[in-house]
Enzyme design. Structure first.
Site: not given
Length: 271
Positions: A2-3
């Site tokens: 995840p960013e």
DNA sequence: AGTGCGGCCTGTCCGC
DNA sequence: TGCGGACAGGCCGCAC
């Protein structure tokens, strides 16, 4: 995994189910994450009411009556709401059991994520304190990037992936933003004009905003709080497209390792 | 102070 | 079908 867009998608997905709800207990099946899950997590959180679900960079901050639960999803983490009685999988390491019959369940196969607890202002926590500005606020702009880039000889891609410079830009969206801005990822950060940094800051904001609107990018197993994938994958213009034609000029997208991370770019459109 | 690496983990994919 | 190796969305902590 995840960013920033994926963390924000997660936050929006879980917030309605957890805010204002009491924590009954925590179940910790695996303590060994990036850092050990704090001892006595269940005892300390039992009876706490969740008052807020915030985000700073890639960190989720769940405010409770007396604490903040700091959650990082690392490379492979995801959070989802499940009802009591749903059997945990092999990598479902932590549950927060809530008073409404739901559980907030952390799954993280690679265990680069973290669950931490602080009593103090979370913005003073060592992991949060030194983060750069949020990219989607006015504090982040071309002038800021240009100033922080002064004298730096490292690639501009490394600059925008440095969380002290700007929080939340990871490998996917760094490649995408540089593609949109027409800047080569390997260009030395200190040798880029203010004008080009203004374009780059705009590109970062645009790609992150659009990715959030699409529910994030699901490369392998990213899911939102309801277990659904994101749809930004279909909109990636550079990341993961080595050898495929550039959407602007048809030149094959190139790939190159920079700062130990694979980077994707168009050798013709990006200068 | 800035830069470059090793290390933490498991799963997947690719070539043989 | 099996196996070794490379690679993967992050990022701290250290040596230089």
């Amino acid at each position: 995994m995840p960013e920033l867009p994926e963390v924000e998608t997660t936050r929006r997905g879980i917030a309605p189910h957890i805010t204002g709800v009491i924590i009954r207990a925590a179940v910790v099946r695996q303590r060994r994450l990036r850092w050990p899950v704090p001892a006595g997590l269940s005892r300390r959180l039992a009876g706490q009411v969740i008052t807020a679900a915030d985000r700073r960079g890639k960190y989720l901050l769940l405010g409770t009556s007396d604490f903040t639960v700091i959650i990082h999803l690392g490379m492979s983490g995801s959070l989802r709401m499940v009802t009591d009685g749903v059997m945990p999988g092999p990598h479902d390491h932590v549950d927060l059991c809530l008073g409404n019959g739901l559980r907030l369940r952390l799954r993280d196969p690679r265990r680069f994520g973290a669950v931490l607890l602080t009593r103090r202002d979370p913005m003073l926590h060592p992991l949060i304190r030194n983060l750069g500005p949020e990219p989607l606020t006015d504090a982040f702009d071309g002038a800021w990037l240009h100033r922080r880039a002064a004298g730096r000889r490292a690639p501009v891609k490394s600059l925008i992936m440095d969380s002290r410079i700007v929080a939340g830009v990871g490998n996917i969206y760094a490649s995408e933003a540089l593609f949109l801005a027409g800047i080569l990822p390997a260009r030395r950060a200190g040798r880029i004009s203010l004008k080009r940094y203004e374009v780059l800051a705009g590109a970062v904001k645009r790609v992150l905003t659009e990715a959030i609107e699409q529910g994030g990018t699901s490369l392998r197993d990213f899911v939102n709080g309801s277990g659904e994938p994101g749809y930004f994958l279909q909109r990636l213009l550079a990341y993961g497209r080595a050898g495929e034609p550039c959407v602007n000029c048809k030149t094959a997208i190139a790939q190159r390792v920079l700062g130990q991370r694979m980077s994707y770019y168009c050798p013709r459109c990006q200068r």
